[in-house]
Design a protein around this motif. Structure first.
Motif, short mmCIF file in Angstrom:
data_model
loop_
_atom_site.label_atom_id
_atom_site.label_comp_id
_atom_site.label_asym_id
_atom_site.label_seq_id
_atom_site.Cartn_x
_atom_site.Cartn_y
_atom_site.Cartn_z
N GLU A 169 43.27 50.62 18.68
CA GLU A 169 42.45 49.83 18.49
C GLU A 169 42.46 48.84 20.07
N GLU A 170 43.57 48.52 20.35
CA GLU A 170 43.82 47.97 21.90
C GLU A 170 43.18 48.74 23.04
N ILE A 171 43.52 50.05 23.08
CA ILE A 171 43.06 50.82 24.14
C ILE A 171 41.64 50.92 23.98
N LYS A 172 41.18 51.07 22.83
CA LYS A 172 39.63 51.15 22.78
C LYS A 172 38.90 50.11 23.19
N LYS A 173 39.34 48.87 23.42
CA LYS A 173 38.78 48.01 23.99
C LYS A 173 38.31 48.07 25.58
N LEU A 174 39.00 49.21 26.28
CA LEU A 174 38.69 49.62 27.49
C LEU A 174 37.24 50.05 27.71
N ASN A 175 36.80 50.99 26.42
CA ASN A 175 35.39 51.48 26.45
C ASN A 175 34.25 50.21 26.81
N ASP A 176 34.78 49.07 26.22
CA ASP A 176 33.80 48.02 26.26
C ASP A 176 33.39 47.35 27.94
N ILE A 177 34.56 47.99 28.66
CA ILE A 177 34.54 47.30 30.01
C ILE A 177 33.80 48.40 30.84
N LYS A 178 32.75 47.98 31.82
CA LYS A 178 32.08 49.01 32.44
C LYS A 178 32.43 48.87 34.01
N ILE A 179 33.20 48.06 34.22
CA ILE A 179 33.51 48.05 35.61
C ILE A 179 35.12 48.73 35.90
N ASN A 180 35.56 48.88 37.09
CA ASN A 180 36.72 49.47 37.36
C ASN A 180 37.70 48.50 36.74
N ILE A 181 38.80 48.99 36.26
CA ILE A 181 40.14 48.20 35.59
C ILE A 181 41.32 48.71 36.53
N LEU A 182 41.92 47.56 36.81
CA LEU A 182 43.29 47.38 37.42
C LEU A 182 44.25 47.20 36.33
N VAL A 188 40.05 53.53 35.73
CA VAL A 188 41.25 52.82 35.24
C VAL A 188 42.27 53.39 36.26
N TYR A 189 42.66 52.26 37.12
CA TYR A 189 43.85 52.56 37.99
C TYR A 189 45.01 51.78 37.53
N ILE A 190 46.08 52.72 37.26
CA ILE A 190 47.18 52.19 36.46
C ILE A 190 48.46 52.03 37.69
N VAL A 191 48.84 50.79 37.73
CA VAL A 191 49.91 50.30 38.75
C VAL A 191 51.11 49.71 38.01
N PRO A 192 52.27 49.83 38.70
CA PRO A 192 53.24 49.13 38.40
C PRO A 192 53.18 47.51 38.80
N PRO A 193 54.05 46.94 38.15
CA PRO A 193 54.06 45.36 38.12
C PRO A 193 54.03 44.86 39.67
N PHE A 194 54.88 45.39 40.59
CA PHE A 194 54.76 44.75 41.82
C PHE A 194 53.70 45.14 42.71
N THR A 195 52.67 46.16 42.23
CA THR A 195 51.60 46.38 43.02
C THR A 195 50.31 45.61 42.21
N PHE A 196 50.33 45.23 40.93
CA PHE A 196 49.51 44.72 40.09
C PHE A 196 49.44 43.16 40.73
#
Length: 312
Positions: free
Chosen positions: A153-166, A229-237
């Motif tokens: 259910e948490e990951i499904k939240k991404l479906n409601d976000i229509k802009i790019n995600i960091l 969805v751009y997955i980045v490690p903490p230092f980049t985030f």
């Protein structure tokens, strides 16, 4: 008879003096039992390292030749001995290769969980249950007020976000779980991955885990709005603190690591309060020893029923 000092902390970490080995030592030692490859459990420079194939592969990726002087690859559920103690690796469900360590000495069974989780995860072996006289459990989230939500259910939240995600995530374990979950439960998203995460993904592939579609990050792509969805490690985030045109999220079980109050992503790779209670039910220990957190809530909960000792 349960030995109160079967394992105890010293300057190098959690030590078993009855067979001269350490569980996830914090400094290089002669005999190291490594439960899993996260850096806070697997340091470099140990002489003899006993671990699963996957754990050794990730350690070798991170530490190169310094990952171990002598490495012993131990399959799950295959007993081995160090001195007079028999040990056995049991799947912990935390990440690939993660192991609980079952130790038997003079007829008493001590189970060290390492980090573990009960939630289903397509990117690692599921947890297995064994009985033990002493349960030595991590207690990172051992608080009745902490209950992890359903990760799907948490990951499904991404479906409601229509802009790019960091999307911030730790490079080993969490990032790969997220790639897999996004492909399953938010398939319209295109997963981009930071270049430092890609070598870890290659080890997953070699181990037989199919994470699903993803590609290495390209700066030009994120200038478009195509539900990336751009997955980045903490230092980049952290370096993208003022980024515009993206939604910033950090995937973690810790509330203080959530990037904003409006959009959260509580996905943890650790057990919560109810999971620990389930673990006690399954293991049926006479005693519980707690590590890596606050064991006081467990001590109060099991008062007069099960003896609880707080190791750290």
């Amino acid at each position: 008879m349960i030995l109160d000092d079967f394992i105890a902390f010293n300057a190098n970490g959690l030590y078993c003096r009855y067979a001269d080995f350490y569980l996830d030592p914090q400094q290089p030692v002669t005999n190291a039992i490594i439960s899993h490859a996260h850096a806070d459990h697997a340091v470099s420079g140990n002489k003899n390292v006993y671990a699963t194939e996957a754990t050794l592969a990730f350690m070798q990726l991170r530490y190169a030749k310094n990952y171990a002087k002598i490495a012993y690859t131990i399959p799950y559920n295959q007993p081995f001995n160090i001195g007079d103690v028999q040990l056995n690796f049991i799947p912990a469900g935390h990440m690939p290769g993660s192991a609980q360590v079952l130790m038997e000495y003079k007829g008493i069974r001590y189970l060290y969980t390492g980090d573990y989780k009960l939630q289903p995860d397509y990117t690692c072996e599921p947890i297995e249950w064994v009985k033990a006289d002493v349960l030595i459990t991590e207690s990172t989230f051992a608080d009745p007020d902490t209950q992890h939500p359903d990760p799907v259910e948490e990951i499904k939240k991404l479906n409601d976000i229509k802009i790019n995600i960091l999307l911030g995530a730790y490079s080993l374990g969490k990032s790969q779980r997220l790639i897999s979950m996004i492909n399953r439960y938010a398939p319209q998203k295109t997963v981009l991955v930071h270049h430092r995460i890609m070598p870890v993904n290659a080890v997953y592939k070699k181990l037989g885990y199919d994470l699903g579609e993803h590609q290495v990050y390209n700066r030009k792509l994120m200038k478009e709005q195509k539900e990336y969805v751009y997955i980045v490690p903490p230092f980049t985030f952290d370096s993208y603190l003022r980024a515009t045109g993206v939604k910033r999220l950090f995937a973690s079980g810790w509330a203080n690591l959530q990037a904003n109050a409006q959009d959260t992503l509580f996905i943890s790779d650790h057990v919560d309060w109810n999971d620990i209670l389930e673990t006690v039910e399954q293991v049926q220990p006479q005693q519980i020893w707690t590590l890596h957190g606050d064991g006081r809530h467990l001590k109060a909960y099991y008062d007069q029923r099960i003896f609880v000792k707080i190791l750290s």
